[in-house]
Structures are given as C-alpha cells and as structure tokens.
Scaffold this motif. Structure first.
Motif, short mmCIF file in Angstrom:
data_model
loop_
_atom_site.label_atom_id
_atom_site.label_comp_id
_atom_site.label_asym_id
_atom_site.label_seq_id
_atom_site.Cartn_x
_atom_site.Cartn_y
_atom_site.Cartn_z
N THR A 8 -4.84 -19.34 9.18
CA THR A 8 -5.54 -18.49 8.22
C THR A 8 -6.46 -17.53 8.95
OG1 THR A 8 -7.26 -20.17 8.02
CG2 THR A 8 -5.48 -20.25 6.42
N ILE A 33 7.12 -10.43 9.94
CA ILE A 33 6.41 -11.40 9.11
C ILE A 33 5.45 -10.69 8.17
CG2 ILE A 33 4.72 -13.28 9.17
CD1 ILE A 33 5.98 -14.19 11.80
N PHE A 34 4.73 -9.70 8.70
CA PHE A 34 3.80 -8.95 7.86
C PHE A 34 4.54 -8.25 6.72
CE2 PHE A 34 0.59 -8.25 11.56
CZ PHE A 34 0.22 -9.58 11.43
N SER A 35 5.68 -7.65 7.07
CA SER A 35 6.43 -6.91 6.06
C SER A 35 7.00 -7.81 4.98
CB SER A 35 7.56 -6.12 6.73
OG SER A 35 7.05 -5.22 7.69
N ALA A 36 7.33 -9.06 5.34
CA ALA A 36 7.95 -9.98 4.39
C ALA A 36 6.94 -10.58 3.42
CB ALA A 36 8.67 -11.10 5.14
N SER A 37 5.65 -10.45 3.69
CA SER A 37 4.61 -11.02 2.82
C SER A 37 3.88 -9.90 2.11
CB SER A 37 3.63 -11.85 3.65
OG SER A 37 2.54 -12.26 2.85
N PRO A 38 4.05 -9.74 0.80
CA PRO A 38 3.38 -8.65 0.08
C PRO A 38 1.86 -8.68 0.22
CG PRO A 38 5.10 -9.64 -1.26
CD PRO A 38 4.95 -10.51 -0.06
N SER A 39 1.26 -9.87 0.19
CA SER A 39 -0.20 -9.94 0.27
C SER A 39 -0.69 -9.52 1.65
CB SER A 39 -0.68 -11.37 -0.05
OG SER A 39 -0.09 -12.31 0.84
N VAL A 40 0.02 -9.95 2.72
CA VAL A 40 -0.37 -9.55 4.06
C VAL A 40 -0.11 -8.07 4.27
CG1 VAL A 40 0.08 -9.88 6.53
CG2 VAL A 40 0.01 -11.86 5.00
N ALA A 41 1.04 -7.59 3.80
CA ALA A 41 1.37 -6.17 3.96
C ALA A 41 0.33 -5.29 3.27
CB ALA A 41 2.76 -5.89 3.41
N SER A 42 -0.18 -5.76 2.13
CA SER A 42 -1.19 -4.99 1.41
C SER A 42 -2.50 -4.95 2.19
CB SER A 42 -1.42 -5.61 0.03
OG SER A 42 -2.46 -4.95 -0.64
#
Length: 512
Positions: A8, A33-42
């Motif tokens: 985290t 990995i960042f691109s696959a996670s909407p919350s992280v990408a945001s």
C-alpha cells in the motif's frame, strides 16, 4: 522468490541493480499494472515530463510518491527516506563502496515506525544468496495444497514429481502422504484450495514466502513440460543451475571448490588439432598475453554445447615485437583437417588486453581483424554477463569487450569435472591441467556481505585457465547453422598439387 501479500502507499521506493533494470521494469511491469487498475491510473493521471516533477522513474501522487532507483550508486540510496521499500532481484546486487546496497536501502526506512520492507529475488548461489538468507530469518511460509485423495495438505516439491521411464510428458505429482499420483488436470483446483503455512511460527514481524513454478498455472509450467525441460538440462550443470534457480526457486550449490587435475588428465582421448572430431561444429581460441609469450587454447564446440579441448600452443617472443604478432596472425589463419572430410577455420578469438602495458598492442592487432571475429577483451569480476561490449572506447579509439570472468569460471568449474561435458585431447601437456586447476572457489565477506569468487592456489600459474575462460567467452560471439556447417565441413578442398592451371594449345611444335 519472496513476496508480500499487501503493498500500500505512500512513498514507495523500488530498488534495482542499475538504471537499465529500472527503466525496463517500469515499462514492462509497473506501467501495465498501473494501466490495469482504474483507481491507480486515476491517481497517477499526471503526464510524464522530463522537466517537471513526474518522470518515468519518479512520480508524485496524492498521498505519496514512487521512486525507482539503481542499487549500484550509494548516492541513490542515501538521498531518499521512504516508508515502503521494495527490492527486486537482490541476488544480482554486488556490494558498493559503502557496503551492502540492501542494508543501505533499509537504513532509509528507520524514521518510519510503520515501515514495510519487501525483498524478492530468484536465488542464485546457495552460499551467498541474499534472498535465501532473508527467508531463513523469517517465519518461512510455504504454499501447501490438499491431496484430492487423502485431503492432507503438502507443498509440491520436485522430488514428488514422477513420470514413467522415457515419458516426461506424463509427469504427475505423487502425494507424500498417501502415495497417490495426481494428474496435471487437478492442478487448478489444488492451487485454488491451497494455503500458506508458517514453518517457523515463533518468528514475529518478519514474513517470508517461498514458491516454485510447480504451482504455476501457465501452460509452459505444466508438470510434463517441466519434466521434459529437466531431462534436457540435467546433464549440463549450467542449464541445470538455471532450472534449479528459476523453476525450483532454489539456490545452486557447486559440487566442489577445487578442480582435480589428475582426474581430468586421466580422461584424455586420442583426438586433437591434427584431425578435429566430427561432432565439433565450431572452433574458438582464447589467447593470454604474457610479456615474453602468447599462449593459446583451442576449444571445439558440439551442437549440444559440449566442449572439446583440442590443443594448446605457445608463441615465444616479446609481447611488443612485430614478429610475435605476425606469428599469431599466421596461426589464427590456419585451417585444420576435420573428420567430415574438409577443413575447419577458427570462428572467433578472444585476446586478453587487460594488462595496461599490452593493451595498445593488443587492440592495435585486433582492430583491423574484427571481421575475422578477433576481439580484444578485458576480464572483470563479479556478477556480469559472459561477454559484453565495453561502454566506451579506449583512448586510442579501440573497442574492448568485457568478459565476466567469475561468471565463466563458475560455469567451467561446474563443467570440467563432468565426464561428457568437457573432453580433453591427449596432446595437452601436463602443465595445462595444473594451470586450469590453479584456482579454487571460495566465499569471502566483502563489506559485510558474503561474495563467491575465485582465488589463486599459491605457487600455480593460471594461463591455461585464462585461455579457457577467453575461449568460452568467444563462443558467445559465434552463431552457426549446424546443418550448413556440416555440409561446409564435408566439402573436400583441393590441394595445391590437385589444382591445374589452364592448358594452352599451340602449334609451335608442329612447325618445321
């Protein structure tokens, strides 16, 4: 490999061996990995720019930041204080001028009471592995699966994989509790119902996780395919080590610290440069430069990677004398009779230019002969590739190639004692065996960390070992088509006596 189940933010700090590793990891692993996670990408929606605060290796986001740095420079490790530290492939990290890069990085988390340190790697050598040592200090968790027959949980290990003789593709897992053989089709269910169990529960605050490829659901990690890979790799210690490290997740233990010169000499066979055996499809030479001579070892290579030490020659003469290098050039142009009927040329030659005194002479000889794959090399210790181009040219504009001598010696020390892996010509002098066994593998502590290296046995010379290392490195510069090479070696060349010039017709003798 060691992993942590929960990662985290904020202030994440990834720690790698060098900047190239950093960039490759971000592009190939982190960004997807960042691109696959909407919350992280945001959260990371800020554009990358070279002048601003966000770059490929350094990002800020609400609530934290991410930095990816190389382990080679201590300055990189001193600059940042982080709460969460992640270190990857630590077994490939060498001590810095200020000590262990792992300990240096860990010191940057001291000011955070809720710090989290994640260390992971494929283990390499058992006696010097950072990740295995860290795992031994943890609660040592293993992943266990339930047997479909008896229900007892057990870790899937390689000694439990079995297959009928000659049929590795039919490999199964034998339950260590009831002895039933479980087919591959049950693996997804086994893994889905698996669990982690700490084998050292008395250790608190240090979780360690061990896993191997036997629980992977990838098609290429099917037990049958891994068994076939093992059968192909088991007779070659270099390929077997790769299997042990990357598939089984275990450290490699060498068979011995010293080579047996008497045992190697007893395996000598009746072959040599006078007639190269039919199985040899490539020929490389390693050349060691001494002040009063040049020494050369000729190594033949089979299609399967086997080594045949074909011969050893010495050119007596000052290293800076033109006559010495003219004789070397003549020897490197020589073509040798081959058992297939034709003649064999030398495919590549590595010449030691590591001595600062002889470097200009060596590079001057090699530069115009690059097309013949005659390379000037310099040995470098540590965990390095077998051979790689030097980052910059010498002051004279010559190009050097760097040979990872410890890497090559580790492979040679694993191969040389094995019958069938390396074969020796009966033409080799006794001193060659003494010199090739002139070093021993030892573990020493460097800046507080165990390092495996090679040390000279007192009173012995090492020219033959150096030549063998350079010839091994030269093999990496050769790429052949086995079938085409066999056809070429079977082509019988005409001797000068067989060559006939044109016949001129004239009526001069008929004149009266």
């Amino acid at each position: 490999m060691l992993v942590h189940p929960e990662i985290t933010p904020p202030d994440n700090f990834y720690h790698f061996r060098d900047t190239t590793d950093c960039r490759d990891y971000v592009v190939s692993d982190i960004e997807p990995i960042f691109s696959a996670s909407p919350s992280v990408a945001s959260a990371l929606s800020g554009e990358l720019d070279e002048a601003g605060r966000n770059t490929l290796l350094s990002r800020r986001f609400p609530g934290g930041s991410l930095k990816v740095v190389a382990a080679k420079a201590p300055r990189n490790l001193r600059r940042h204080n982080v709460r969460m530290l992640l270190m990857d492939e630590v077994d490939g990290m060498a001590p810095t001028a200020e000590g262990s890069p792992i300990l240096l990085a860990e010191r940057r988390t001291l000011s955070f009471p809720d710090r989290k340190i994640v260390l992971g790697s494929t283990p390499v050598h058992e006696e010097t592995s950072h990740v295995l040592r860290a795992y031994a200090q943890s609660d040592q968790r293993i992943f266990e699966v339930p047997c479909p027959c008896c229900g007892v949980f057990a870790e899937i290990t390689w000694d439990q994989i079995t297959w009928p003789a000659g049929e590795p593709e039919a490999a199964r897992w034998r339950c260590p509790s009831c002895g039933e053989e479980i087919e591959e089709r049950h693996k997804p269910q086994l893994v889905a119902e698996g669990r982690w169990r700490a084998t050292a529960p008395q250790v608190q605050g240090h979780a360690g996780f061990r896993m191997n490829a036997l629980i992977s659901l990838h098609a290429n990690a099917a037990w049958g395919k891994l068994a076939a890979e093992f059968v192909a790799a088991k007779d070659d210690p270099t390929t077997l080590q790769t299997f042990v490290n990357t598939i089984l997740g275990q450290g490699w233990r060498s068979e011995g610290d010293e080579l047996d010169e008497t045992g190697m000499a007893a395996r000598a066979e009746a072959f040599g440069l006078a007639l190269i055996p039919a199985e040899v499809l490539a020929l490389t030479v390693g050349c060691d430069v001494q002040h009063d001579r040049l020494e050369l070892t000729y190594v033949g290579w089979t299609e399967a990677g086997g080594m045949l030490i074909l011969g050893h020659r010495v050119i007596w003469g000052a290293f800076d004398a033109q006559e010495t290098w003219a004789e070397l050039d003549t020897l490197l142009r020589e073509r040798f009779p081959h058992a297939l009927g034709g003649r064999m040329a030398i495919d590549a030659t590595a010449i030691d230019a590591g001595d600062g005194t002889s470097m200009n002479v060596v590079t001057g000889f090699c530069r115009p002969r690059t097309a013949r794959k005659i390379f000037a090399i310099k040995g470098a210790p540590g965990n390095r590739p077998v051979i790689e181009r030097a980052g910059s040219k010498t002051k004279t504009g010559a190009r050097l190639w760097i040979v990872g001598v410890d890497t090559v010696k580790a492979q040679l020390f694993a191969r040389l004692p094995r019958v069938g892996q390396v074969r020796f010509s009966a033409e080799l002098p006794a001193v060659w065996y003494e010199q090739v066994a002139s070093e021993r593998a030892v573990v020493r502590y460097s800046r507080g960390q165990p390092v495996r290296n090679f040390e000279r046995i007192p009173g012995r010379r090492a020219e033959a070992l150096d030549c063998a290392v350079y010839a091994f490195a030269a093999r990496q510069m050769v790429n052949i088509n086995p079938e085409a090479r066999r056809e070429d070696l079977a082509r019988v060349e005409e001797t000068p006596a067989q060559r006939k010039g044109p016949v001129l017709q004239s009526d001069w003798m008929r004149r009266r």
